[in-house]
Design an enzyme around this catalytic site. Sequence first.
Site, mmCIF file in Angstrom:
data_model
loop_
_atom_site.group_PDB
_atom_site.id
_atom_site.type_symbol
_atom_site.label_atom_id
_atom_site.label_comp_id
_atom_site.label_asym_id
_atom_site.label_seq_id
_atom_site.Cartn_x
_atom_site.Cartn_y
_atom_site.Cartn_z
ATOM 1 N N GLU A 50 0.838 -1.199 0.000
ATOM 2 C CA GLU A 50 0.000 0.000 0.000
ATOM 3 C C GLU A 50 0.876 1.253 0.000
ATOM 4 O OE1 GLU A 50 -2.235 -0.159 3.590
ATOM 5 O OE2 GLU A 50 -2.919 -2.224 3.272
ATOM 6 N N LYS A 87 1.993 4.571 1.539
ATOM 7 C CA LYS A 87 1.869 5.100 2.909
ATOM 8 C C LYS A 87 1.494 6.579 2.815
ATOM 9 C CE LYS A 87 4.206 5.529 7.338
ATOM 10 N NZ LYS A 87 3.902 6.973 7.455
ATOM 11 N N ASP A 110 0.547 10.287 3.680
ATOM 12 C CA ASP A 110 1.027 11.189 4.721
ATOM 13 C C ASP A 110 -0.141 12.025 5.223
ATOM 14 O OD1 ASP A 110 2.750 12.377 6.446
ATOM 15 O OD2 ASP A 110 3.724 13.664 4.973
ATOM 16 N N TYR A 112 -7.993 1.362 4.621
ATOM 17 C CA TYR A 112 -6.949 0.374 4.335
ATOM 18 C C TYR A 112 -7.024 -0.907 5.170
ATOM 19 C CZ TYR A 112 -4.728 2.685 8.351
ATOM 20 O OH TYR A 112 -4.466 3.223 9.591
ATOM 21 N N LYS A 162 9.973 3.613 4.554
ATOM 22 C CA LYS A 162 9.992 5.062 4.381
ATOM 23 C C LYS A 162 10.858 5.477 3.189
ATOM 24 C CE LYS A 162 7.764 6.640 8.157
ATOM 25 N NZ LYS A 162 8.440 7.570 9.052
ATOM 26 N N CYS A 180 17.658 46.879 -11.355
ATOM 27 C CA CYS A 180 17.980 45.494 -11.692
ATOM 28 C C CYS A 180 19.437 45.201 -11.354
ATOM 29 C CB CYS A 180 17.711 45.242 -13.169
ATOM 30 S SG CYS A 180 18.234 43.602 -13.728
ATOM 31 N N CYS A 203 21.400 44.679 -14.902
ATOM 32 C CA CYS A 203 21.624 45.703 -15.933
ATOM 33 C C CYS A 203 21.408 47.127 -15.443
ATOM 34 C CB CYS A 203 20.722 45.442 -17.142
ATOM 35 S SG CYS A 203 18.966 45.758 -16.825
ATOM 36 N N CYS A 257 12.229 43.652 -14.173
ATOM 37 C CA CYS A 257 13.167 44.531 -14.874
ATOM 38 C C CYS A 257 12.610 44.754 -16.277
ATOM 39 C CB CYS A 257 14.545 43.873 -14.963
ATOM 40 S SG CYS A 257 15.642 44.656 -16.168
ATOM 41 N N CYS A 292 18.847 43.565 -20.810
ATOM 42 C CA CYS A 292 19.229 42.933 -19.539
ATOM 43 C C CYS A 292 19.926 41.604 -19.813
ATOM 44 C CB CYS A 292 17.990 42.709 -18.679
ATOM 45 S SG CYS A 292 18.348 41.910 -17.100
#
Length: 649
Positions: free
Chosen positions: A115, A117, A119, A229, A317, A411, A414, A429, A434
């Site tokens: 299955e 797992k 969370d 489950y 895990k 910026c 540039c 910017c 640039c």
Amino acid sequence: MDITAAEARLNALREAIRHHNERYYLFDAPEITDGEYDRLLRELAEIERQFPSLLTPDSPTQKVGAAPLEHFSTVRHLSPMLSLGNAFSDDDIYQFSKRIKQLADITDNISFMMEPKLDGLALNLIYEKGVLARAVTRGDGDVGEDVTLNTRTIRTLPLTVPQQGYPVPEVMEIRGEVCMEIEAFRRLNRQRLEAGEAPFANPRNAAAGSLRQLNPQVTDKRPLIIFLYAIGHITGLFPASQEESLKLLSSWGFPVNPHIRKVDGIDACIDYYHMMEGQRDSLPYEIDGVVVKVNDLAVQEKLGFLSRSPRWAIACKFPPRQELTKIEDIIVQVGRTGVLTPVAVLKPVSVGGVMVSRATLHNTSEIEKKDIMIGDTVLVHRAGDVIPEVAMVQKENRTGREQPFVMPSQCPECGADVIQIEDEAAHRCIGLACPAQIKERIRHFASKKGLDIDGLGEKVIQQMVAKKMIHDPADLFYLKKEDFLQLERLGSKSSDNLIAALNAAKKTTMEKLIYALGIRHVGEHVARIIARTYPSLEAVMAASRSDLLAIRDIGPEVADSIIRFFGEAQNLRIIAKLKAARMEWSGNTAAAETSSPLAGHSFVFTGTLAKMKREEAKNMVLSQGGMVHSSVSQKTDFVVAGSDAGVKL
């Protein structure tokens, strides 16, 4: 380590783990990551293994979770709701198989149920005569919190068992996991940030916090889902296997995870473990591993239980994807479209098996909402190939030496002005030259819908920028054949072809040039409208905001973007360079188009056309001065409907 040092370390570990159990199970506000918690528990178990005389019945290795909160009434589980032992490697899984074969005296391959797992938050559902009577959290494994009213708001959970197929038991206890899908979690966090509330650290905390609300109306607004489950206790029916139990639940309409599989042998278990690890990022919800269960319930009974977990199941895990670290600095990166993104420079930490030293902070709005400062201790998470990001700040760790972040006004690449458009989170910017944007700017400039410079592909552009042959789009028209011969895989003939393509691109239309300049919000359609409205580029550059707003299909956002673009000195210098390179662009073509009956009208196409492709029909309308839109609105003059027309008709 001698027994005195071991005892001192055990006491410290037990106190820390009990504290973190309360934060995790009771308050849904963990202070450490799952990975750090697992490491503490493993260290505790290892010391207890080395010094068995120090093992006590109240050790966290012998208990599950924490005692229920006082503001919920409590319910005793009909059968204990235990936790699972952990495996972290293929070898751990092999050792699990070896142990159960020895304990159950089995030599043949064992069938297992595999299955994902999930969370989320474990939940025990008690049905009496087919009706949901109580829903109880895991609690300490024996007694949990009554969250029945909140659980009834979960839309995917049947509140009654249908009287069909198998007879409905008098009493039935079903175990499941409540969770929240990733996209739903992100939407919820955005809403919380906008409302000035603290974001949840991850989907698990969001699900747990939602299910344990004192007001069920709050839970009802949270997008919770559940997968069942296992059957913990049942009267009247006796399934022979875990597989039969799940089929029974599924036949009654209970949601069972579609990725559950029966496999034979431990090698197949390991294959499933790695398969699900590979699929982890494609699932709509978070999983942090897989669960291996002996399928035969008679064998499960023979194997029995340890104090806090069954011997016949184990949680395998995956590497953790959240870790704590420190923000050492916040820098700014300029993206290829001109967006300035603040990035946290982190004290390096391993997250999900990858060493992470930087994490995106998205924008200043996100920094303010999460209250992020330079020097903060933060929880960092990473999912798949997604750039690591800061989930939340550990404000309790602040010392007073933390510093706020301020977005620069120029910026960093540039020196052009940085602007933030009203109602938009991003800073941008607006410099056409640039360096951070130059590759994307030139690619757009040379694209088919732009100046259509044949042969100027992405690899050629990358080489030219790397060799500093070009610094802005206008530099293209000052290149010579010998410049192109410096590039890899570009011979004499290819260089001649590129020079010819550049010379051809010098004669274009104002419509194509305006599109090629890459003005924000100005695509093909708007570029066409502007070119038809003004006789020259100089007239466009001199247009006021009110002049632009008077044009159909140009709103405030587009008008402001055009004004800003032509107000930037850097961009005006590049247009002057284009003129100096003898580039020509024909002006207003609207006069030739106004005689067409389609001129000025808005068209929408739907369905399959009989005599031409829709793209051809659209181009015909555009060539005659008409406009094409993707959806019907008040501005629509004509809907052209072919066969199998959709909702537009």
